[in-house]
Design a protein around this motif. Structure first.
Motif, mmCIF file in Angstrom:
data_model
loop_
_atom_site.group_PDB
_atom_site.id
_atom_site.type_symbol
_atom_site.label_atom_id
_atom_site.label_comp_id
_atom_site.label_asym_id
_atom_site.label_seq_id
_atom_site.Cartn_x
_atom_site.Cartn_y
_atom_site.Cartn_z
ATOM 1 N N VAL A 1 23.094 5.855 -26.386
ATOM 2 C CA VAL A 1 23.427 5.176 -25.054
ATOM 3 C C VAL A 1 24.281 4.032 -25.449
ATOM 4 O O VAL A 1 24.026 3.459 -26.538
ATOM 5 C CB VAL A 1 22.267 4.886 -24.336
ATOM 6 C CG1 VAL A 1 21.558 6.344 -23.768
ATOM 7 C CG2 VAL A 1 21.367 4.102 -24.896
ATOM 8 N N ASN A 2 25.171 3.624 -24.372
ATOM 9 C CA ASN A 2 25.779 2.198 -24.659
ATOM 10 C C ASN A 2 25.043 1.113 -24.635
ATOM 11 O O ASN A 2 25.128 0.126 -25.237
ATOM 12 C CB ASN A 2 26.972 2.189 -23.569
ATOM 13 C CG ASN A 2 27.973 3.212 -23.637
ATOM 14 O OD1 ASN A 2 28.331 3.636 -24.836
ATOM 15 N ND2 ASN A 2 28.633 3.868 -22.643
ATOM 16 N N ARG A 3 23.813 1.084 -23.798
ATOM 17 C CA ARG A 3 23.075 0.069 -23.416
ATOM 18 C C ARG A 3 21.618 0.685 -23.087
ATOM 19 O O ARG A 3 21.388 1.695 -22.543
ATOM 20 C CB ARG A 3 23.568 -0.816 -22.171
ATOM 21 C CG ARG A 3 24.761 -1.647 -22.464
ATOM 22 C CD ARG A 3 24.721 -2.800 -23.300
ATOM 23 N NE ARG A 3 25.927 -3.597 -23.407
ATOM 24 C CZ ARG A 3 26.786 -3.379 -24.302
ATOM 25 N NH1 ARG A 3 26.735 -2.224 -25.037
ATOM 26 N NH2 ARG A 3 27.794 -4.046 -24.297
ATOM 27 N N PRO A 4 20.655 -0.225 -23.764
ATOM 28 C CA PRO A 4 20.696 -1.178 -24.827
ATOM 29 C C PRO A 4 21.425 -0.851 -25.937
ATOM 30 O O PRO A 4 21.520 0.340 -26.393
ATOM 31 C CB PRO A 4 19.266 -1.826 -24.892
ATOM 32 C CG PRO A 4 18.613 -0.988 -23.824
ATOM 33 C CD PRO A 4 19.454 -0.036 -23.574
ATOM 34 N N VAL A 5 22.007 -1.825 -27.012
ATOM 35 C CA VAL A 5 22.595 -1.548 -28.096
ATOM 36 C C VAL A 5 21.513 -0.987 -28.938
ATOM 37 O O VAL A 5 20.350 -1.259 -29.211
ATOM 38 C CB VAL A 5 23.153 -2.741 -28.601
ATOM 39 C CG1 VAL A 5 24.289 -3.177 -27.824
ATOM 40 C CG2 VAL A 5 22.090 -3.982 -28.876
ATOM 41 N N ASN A 6 22.137 -0.171 -29.814
ATOM 42 C CA ASN A 6 21.136 0.603 -30.878
ATOM 43 C C ASN A 6 20.110 1.358 -30.389
ATOM 44 O O ASN A 6 18.859 1.122 -30.959
ATOM 45 C CB ASN A 6 20.635 -0.481 -31.947
ATOM 46 C CG ASN A 6 21.732 -1.306 -32.572
ATOM 47 O OD1 ASN A 6 22.911 -0.895 -32.695
ATOM 48 N ND2 ASN A 6 21.204 -2.231 -33.101
ATOM 49 N N ALA B 1 19.033 -5.292 -33.154
ATOM 50 C CA ALA B 1 20.142 -5.988 -32.880
ATOM 51 C C ALA B 1 20.251 -7.491 -33.620
ATOM 52 O O ALA B 1 21.159 -7.910 -34.178
ATOM 53 C CB ALA B 1 20.668 -6.332 -31.545
ATOM 54 N N ASP B 2 19.007 -8.125 -33.905
ATOM 55 C CA ASP B 2 18.907 -9.343 -34.537
ATOM 56 C C ASP B 2 18.947 -9.383 -35.978
ATOM 57 O O ASP B 2 18.641 -10.292 -36.748
ATOM 58 C CB ASP B 2 17.722 -10.290 -33.868
ATOM 59 C CG ASP B 2 16.571 -9.729 -34.364
ATOM 60 O OD1 ASP B 2 16.260 -8.773 -34.764
ATOM 61 O OD2 ASP B 2 15.242 -10.247 -33.357
ATOM 62 N N GLY B 3 18.987 -8.143 -36.577
ATOM 63 C CA GLY B 3 18.955 -8.089 -37.983
ATOM 64 C C GLY B 3 17.303 -8.453 -38.746
ATOM 65 O O GLY B 3 17.459 -8.612 -39.831
ATOM 66 N N SER B 4 16.382 -8.249 -37.767
ATOM 67 C CA SER B 4 15.219 -8.687 -38.383
ATOM 68 C C SER B 4 14.460 -7.460 -39.277
ATOM 69 O O SER B 4 13.450 -7.714 -39.859
ATOM 70 C CB SER B 4 14.177 -8.901 -37.220
ATOM 71 O OG SER B 4 14.096 -7.919 -36.523
ATOM 72 N N GLY B 5 14.858 -6.378 -39.136
ATOM 73 C CA GLY B 5 14.305 -5.077 -39.984
ATOM 74 C C GLY B 5 14.838 -5.438 -41.469
ATOM 75 O O GLY B 5 15.763 -6.104 -41.836
#
Length: 238
Positions: A113-118, A178-182
């Motif tokens: 899906v487009n939203r939410p991202v990822n 999306a915040d790169g926390s992984g």
């Protein structure tokens, strides 16, 4: 961001998810272009109040994939035994009268899906002639990962979802924060799906496996999947 607020809840489910079964190879998926099935009804499991809604993800889908079930290993996991059950949406004295949903009786599709991202959206539609219970959350495995994807505990509904013939349940998958926390990111080429059993300690029924679009999807340790929801809108809230 709502994802960040729920991250700490994921650790509690990690022990249970380690019991998820290995997935066997299934047929490659094809784009699902059919109309959306009705939303699932919900059956209170411990006195909770369930409901139904009809929101969908029209306009969100970018790429879709579906798969037929092929024989796979079964094992510990959420509920159900085979048999006929009560009318959908009504609580019975025991869940044993209505079987757990499995990929043998339920068609599973996955779309990006487009939203939410990822995010991906899973849709499970009962193609059988009897109702079934969609317990807990789907067990997911990216490629040959050793453990199933964490359940997002914040998304746990108050009631078990019951799918009458033709009805659908939905689950949202965040494959990478999306915040790169992984950490430990890699590109997965396939995604395996199994239904949970009633006990919540493993899977039931055969597995399905999808070939992911565009050569694969980058996932990491931040990935999670929601519990089954009555609408696509609810599944993509997180």
């Amino acid at each position: 961001m709502r994802i960040a607020r729920h991250t700490t809840r994921l650790a509690a489910s990690a022990t249970v998810l380690a019991a998820a079964l290995s997935l066997t190879a299934c047929e490659n998926g094809t784009k699902d272009t059919g109309s959306q099935a009705p939303a699932a009804s919900s059956v209170p499991e411990t006195g909770g109040h369930g409901g139904s809604s009809s929101a969908d993800a029209n306009g969100r889908a970018k790429e879709g994939h579906s798969s037929k079930a092929t024989p796979g290993a079964t094992g510990g996991g959420p509920h159900g035994t085979n048999g006929s059950g009560p009318a959908p949406g009504k609580a019975s004295g025991s869940h044993s009268a209505t079987p757990a949903c499995t990929t043998a009786r339920v068609k599973v599709t996955a779309i990006k899906v487009n939203r939410p991202v990822n995010h991906l959206l899973l849709t499970a539609t009962n193609t059988g002639s009897l109702p079934c219970h969609a317990y807990h959350a789907p067990y997911l495995r990216w490629d040959d990962a050793q453990a199933a994807t964490a359940f997002l505990e914040a998304s746990k509904p108050q009631a078990v979802l019951t799918l009458a013939p033709g009805q659908s349940a939905y689950a949202g998958i965040m494959y990478r924060s999306a915040d790169g926390s992984g950490n430990g990111g890699y590109t997965a080429r396939t995604l395996g799906v199994l239904f949970a059993n009633r006990a919540g300690n493993g899977s039931t029924g055969p597995s399905v496996r999808f070939t992911l679009p565009n050569g694969g999807i980058t996932t990491d340790s931040s990935a999670w999947v929601t519990y089954w929801q009555t609408s696509a809108q609810d599944a993509l809230t997180w």
